[in-house]
Design a protein around this motif. Structure first.
Motif: not given
Length: 288
Positions: A156-175
């Motif tokens: 799901x696109x919205x779920x993907x954006x949420x998880x992506x944002x959480x990892x970015x907030x944790x300090x990660x570069x999302x690939x």
């Protein structure tokens, strides 16, 4: 749940990976309640004392009920079984994600278990230490590291954006990668080094005579190189078996390289050894 705020996060497996994710999101102010689920009471007590979780339970059903996001951080060969047990207790719209070091077999096992209103976002934070358990968790583990997400046609696109944002907030570069590419890449940069470290400790331990353990003479270089052999054996057994095809392929490549060094040593070919070592040094220097 707002777009990027998680009212309730359930962490299944409160160790280094799951605990650090919870701490990072707490520090970022993106999570309300964190509930830890696990089997070991002492570890869960430590997690609560450290502020990793706000509450804990041994019950999957209790832990995930009402959760907006569920983070699976158990050994990869347990993920499907854990998912099967918790799915009936998830609320509609819940997001399920994981931190497993293998993606293809995990996705193949989990996606058929999920109803249409539960959204799975496969992931893998490429970070860690040789330590384990809630006591080893720290909020900055993922800062400056990469987190690989491997969405599928069902993601799901919205779920993907949420998880992506959480990892970015944790300090990660999302690939973003395909699951197949992820498993090939990780076989080389992560799984093979662990196999080599375990094998090296075993090989050196067997080099001494029966009355002497030459590991007692090991110094900084050996200890630094084999640090990852102190990692959790259960986790690495599961990774090796779950990513078997890609890992065997890269082990074959490693064996060929080691055979080249062995041959040049046997032949006394110093020029070839120098060239081999120089090329490896240049490649290593280029990544650090």
């Amino acid at each position: 749940m707002s777009d990027f705020f998680v009212s309730k996060l359930a962490v299944i497996g409160v160790g280094l990976i799951g605990g650090s994710f919870a701490l990072a999101l707490k520090e970022a102010g993106l999570v309300g309640e964190v509930v830890g689920v696990g089997r070991g009471r002492a570890n869960l007590e430590t997690a609560r004392e450290k502020g990793v979780v706000d509450a804990y339970t041994h019950s999957l059903a209790e832990g995930v009920t009402g959760a907006d996001v569920v983070f699976l951080a158990t050994p990869v060969r347990t993920l499907a079984q854990v998912t099967a047990e918790l799915v009936p207790h998830l609320k509609s719209g819940a997001v399920l994600t994981d931190g497993g070091s293998v993606k293809g077999s995990v996705i193949d096992a989990i996606e058929p278990l999920l109803p249409a209103d539960i959204h799975f976002v496969p992931g893998h934070p490429v970070a860690g230490t040789e330590q384990s358990g809630a006591a080893a968790a720290f909020a900055s583990l993922y800062r400056g590291r990469r987190c690989i997400l491997t969405p599928t046609p069902r993601t799901d696109a919205r779920a993907f954006e949420l998880v992506k944002h959480l990892w970015q907030a944790a300090g990660s570069e999302v690939v973003v990668m395909t699951p197949e590419k992820h498993d090939r890449v990780l076989a080389g940069i992560s799984h093979l080094p662990h196999m080599v470290a375990y094998a090296l400790v075993d090989a050196v331990a067997n080099c001494g005579d029966e009355n002497e353990n030459i590991l007692n003479y090991s110094a900084g270089g050996f200890r630094d190189f084999t640090r990852i052999a102190s990692s959790d054996p259960t986790m690495w057994r599961d990774i090796a078996l779950s990513n078997r095809a890609a890992l065997l392929e890269v082990i074959d490549t490693f064996e060929k390289s080691l055979s080249t060094v062995k041959r040049d040593i046997a032949d006394g070919n110093g020029e070839a050894l120098f060239d081999f070592f120089l090329k490896a040094k240049q490649r290593r220097d280029a990544i650090v």
